[in-house]
Design an enzyme around this catalytic site. Sequence first.
Site, PDB file in Angstrom:
ATOM      1  N   ARG A 108       0.881  -1.139   0.116  1.00 49.57           N
ATOM      2  CA  ARG A 108      -0.126   0.015  -0.018  1.00 49.57           C
ATOM      3  C   ARG A 108       0.908   1.058  -0.143  1.00 49.57           C
ATOM      4  O   ARG A 108       1.753   1.498   0.815  1.00 49.57           O
ATOM      5  CB  ARG A 108      -0.957   0.032   1.267  1.00 49.57           C
ATOM      6  N   GLN A 138      -9.950  -3.643  -4.273  1.00 50.63           N
ATOM      7  CA  GLN A 138     -11.307  -3.083  -3.831  1.00 50.63           C
ATOM      8  C   GLN A 138     -12.289  -3.397  -4.931  1.00 50.63           C
ATOM      9  O   GLN A 138     -13.423  -3.748  -4.543  1.00 50.63           O
ATOM     10  CB  GLN A 138     -11.059  -1.670  -3.359  1.00 50.63           C
ATOM     11  N   ASP A 232     -16.760   7.642  -1.792  1.00 46.93           N
ATOM     12  CA  ASP A 232     -15.535   7.411  -1.144  1.00 46.93           C
ATOM     13  C   ASP A 232     -15.280   8.856  -0.381  1.00 46.93           C
ATOM     14  O   ASP A 232     -15.914   9.568  -0.793  1.00 46.93           O
ATOM     15  CB  ASP A 232     -14.548   7.165  -2.063  1.00 46.93           C
TER      16      ASP A 232
HETATM   17  N1   CP Z   1     -11.273  -0.257   1.838  1.00 49.97           N
HETATM   18  C1   CP Z   1      -9.967  -0.250   2.405  1.00 49.97           C
HETATM   19  O1   CP Z   1      -9.038  -0.364   1.542  1.00 49.97           O
HETATM   20  O2   CP Z   1     -10.015  -0.376   3.822  1.00 49.97           O
HETATM   21  P1   CP Z   1      -8.508  -0.017   4.751  1.00 49.97           P
HETATM   22  O3   CP Z   1      -8.005   1.360   4.241  1.00 49.97           O
HETATM   23  O4   CP Z   1      -8.970  -0.138   5.892  1.00 49.97           O
HETATM   24  O5   CP Z   1      -7.590  -1.150   4.095  1.00 49.97           O
HETATM   25  N1  NVA Z   2      -9.677   6.984  -1.493  1.00 48.31           N
HETATM   26  C1  NVA Z   2      -9.468   6.581  -0.264  1.00 48.31           C
HETATM   27  C2  NVA Z   2      -9.609   4.982  -0.065  1.00 48.31           C
HETATM   28  C3  NVA Z   2      -9.449   4.093   1.200  1.00 48.31           C
HETATM   29  C4  NVA Z   2      -9.602   2.827   1.242  1.00 48.31           C
HETATM   30  C5  NVA Z   2      -7.955   6.929   0.069  1.00 48.31           C
HETATM   31  O1  NVA Z   2      -7.179   6.540  -0.841  1.00 48.31           O
HETATM   32  O2  NVA Z   2      -7.478   7.206   1.159  1.00 48.31           O
END
Ligand code: CP
Ligand code: NVA
Length: 313
Positions: A108, A138, A232
């Site tokens: 991530r 997702q 979102d």
């Molecule tokens: N939707 C999602 O990716 O949630 P997290 O940020 O908690 O992993």
């Molecule tokens: N758009 C959001 C999604 C979180 C799962 C972010 O990047 O923080």
Amino acid sequence: MFAPHSILKTNASDFLKDLDLTDDELLYLLDLAAEVKASPADYARALDGKNIAMLFEKPSLRTKLTFDLAMKQLGGGSVFLEGPIGVREPLKDVARNLDRWTDGLVARVFLQSTVEGLAQWSRVPVINALSDLYHPCQALADMQTIREHFGGGALTGLKLAFVGDGNNVAQSLMLTGLRLGMDFALACPPGYLPDPEIVTQAEGLAAVTGARLLVTHDLSAAVEGAHAVYTDVWASMGQEQEAVERRRAFREYQVNDALFVQARPDAVFMHCLPAKRDEEVTDSVMEHARSVVFDQAENRLHAQKALLLMMLS
Ligand code: CP
Ligand code: NVA
């Protein structure tokens, strides 16, 4: 039907973006995810002895825990590291350590170029667990959720409306939804449009499947006739310093009862979570009988199991 020894391995060496899987592989993955969900015990040893390393530059509840549980429930394991990638030592060295110990990396990151760099240097598959451009894991779980709610078959002819930032989640849904034949409409404020290159790719996919793509500032046009209304957060992770300005820009782009009622009477409400109540969505829509947000969260586990099986088997 999907005996663990016969799982189709993807030709993709990595899953860095939605289009890394072919259309056939995506459809297979959704079928496998449904099968794994229905019969988890059949897959309890499918990744025996395999391990992934998870590298997270940003916080996570769902992604982190569902990858960890997915590996455990498939007979494997995971190790986790939180913090910036490539600061203490070069990214190419990080990748060439991790690939000596593990069978896959899940990252991530802030920048898409970071997952691409890991993939360039790693001999084991790299999975994008969210970047500035995409959140492809997702989108897999969300397509599984939409399939479950609308009959379990083809998604052709369904309409997904996304209200909010033309950002990572919207961009992955646009690409994945359109290639499965769903109409996709995005309503965002001026200045928060999706990446033009991704929109061009999406237009190409729509031309192939015959699905319709609409990118607009008009909320009603986006939501009209929608089978799913998705939103979102207004300020994504890393954009916290823009929160005040974004609250102003997105004020009209809230999914509330007045907007949700403009979709089809059987429409579902979707959100990747975490949600900020009374910003992008009201409590009444989050808690609505047709809110499927926790089905989406559950399916993160099953869809990622299918992905791991296809990448690490
Ligand atoms: N939707 C999602 O990716 O949630 P997290 O940020 O908690 O992993
Ligand atoms: N758009 C959001 C999604 C979180 C799962 C972010 O990047 O923080």
